[in-house]
Scaffold this motif. Structure first.
Motif, PDB file in Angstrom:
ATOM      1  N   ASN A  55       2.983 -29.697 -67.973  1.00 38.01           N
ATOM      2  CA  ASN A  55       1.670 -30.058 -67.458  1.00 38.01           C
ATOM      3  C   ASN A  55       1.213 -29.012 -66.445  1.00 38.01           C
ATOM      4  O   ASN A  55       1.777 -28.897 -65.363  1.00 38.01           O
ATOM      5  CB  ASN A  55       1.736 -31.441 -66.818  1.00 38.01           C
ATOM      6  CG  ASN A  55       0.389 -31.972 -66.425  1.00 38.01           C
ATOM      7  OD1 ASN A  55      -0.629 -31.314 -66.584  1.00 38.01           O
ATOM      8  ND2 ASN A  55       0.379 -33.180 -65.906  1.00 38.01           N
ATOM      9  N   PHE A  56       0.180 -28.246 -66.801  1.00 36.65           N
ATOM     10  CA  PHE A  56      -0.417 -27.278 -65.882  1.00 36.65           C
ATOM     11  C   PHE A  56      -1.793 -27.795 -65.468  1.00 36.65           C
ATOM     12  O   PHE A  56      -2.766 -27.640 -66.192  1.00 36.65           O
ATOM     13  CB  PHE A  56      -0.573 -25.902 -66.547  1.00 36.65           C
ATOM     14  CG  PHE A  56       0.703 -25.128 -66.653  1.00 36.65           C
ATOM     15  CD1 PHE A  56       1.408 -24.766 -65.526  1.00 36.65           C
ATOM     16  CD2 PHE A  56       1.191 -24.763 -67.892  1.00 36.65           C
ATOM     17  CE1 PHE A  56       2.580 -24.048 -65.616  1.00 36.65           C
ATOM     18  CE2 PHE A  56       2.366 -24.049 -68.003  1.00 36.65           C
ATOM     19  CZ  PHE A  56       3.066 -23.696 -66.861  1.00 36.65           C
ATOM     20  N   TRP A  57      -1.862 -28.421 -64.297  1.00 36.12           N
ATOM     21  CA  TRP A  57      -3.110 -28.936 -63.736  1.00 36.12           C
ATOM     22  C   TRP A  57      -3.886 -29.792 -64.731  1.00 36.12           C
ATOM     23  O   TRP A  57      -5.093 -29.631 -64.914  1.00 36.12           O
ATOM     24  CB  TRP A  57      -3.980 -27.795 -63.217  1.00 36.12           C
ATOM     25  CG  TRP A  57      -3.324 -27.035 -62.132  1.00 36.12           C
ATOM     26  CD1 TRP A  57      -3.172 -27.426 -60.839  1.00 36.12           C
ATOM     27  CD2 TRP A  57      -2.677 -25.768 -62.247  1.00 36.12           C
ATOM     28  NE1 TRP A  57      -2.470 -26.463 -60.145  1.00 36.12           N
ATOM     29  CE2 TRP A  57      -2.161 -25.436 -60.975  1.00 36.12           C
ATOM     30  CE3 TRP A  57      -2.482 -24.872 -63.289  1.00 36.12           C
ATOM     31  CZ2 TRP A  57      -1.474 -24.276 -60.727  1.00 36.12           C
ATOM     32  CZ3 TRP A  57      -1.799 -23.715 -63.052  1.00 36.12           C
ATOM     33  CH2 TRP A  57      -1.295 -23.422 -61.791  1.00 36.12           C
ATOM     34  N   GLY A  58      -3.173 -30.688 -65.389  1.00 32.31           N
ATOM     35  CA  GLY A  58      -3.806 -31.620 -66.307  1.00 32.31           C
ATOM     36  C   GLY A  58      -3.897 -31.129 -67.740  1.00 32.31           C
ATOM     37  O   GLY A  58      -4.359 -31.863 -68.603  1.00 32.31           O
TER      38      GLY A  58
END
Length: 71
Positions: A6-9
């Motif tokens: 998960n990268f910022w959503g």
């Protein structure tokens, strides 16, 4: 199976993240080969770069835990 990251959503597949890490490792290895002058012994440079990427990617998928990037 390697889980998503998960990268910022934004969910990114774990194998894509490993491919990016392998690409960085391949670039570093190629620069090291050029700095030491060992790249002159290879006849076909693109084939060497491809095999380096495949080797590094395979080692990452083999030795990292399968439940995610962090243990």
């Amino acid at each position: 199976m390697i889980q998503d990251v998960n990268f910022w959503g934004v969910l990114v597949p774990g194998l894509v993240v490993l491919a990016a890490v392998a690409l960085v490792g391949t670039i570093a290895t190629i620069r090291l080969l050029f700095a030491t002058g060992l790249s002159r012994i290879f006849a076909y440079r693109p084939l060497v770069e491809l095999t380096l990427f495949i080797t590094i990617y395979g080692l990452l998928t083999l030795y990292l835990p399968s439940n995610g990037l962090l243990p």
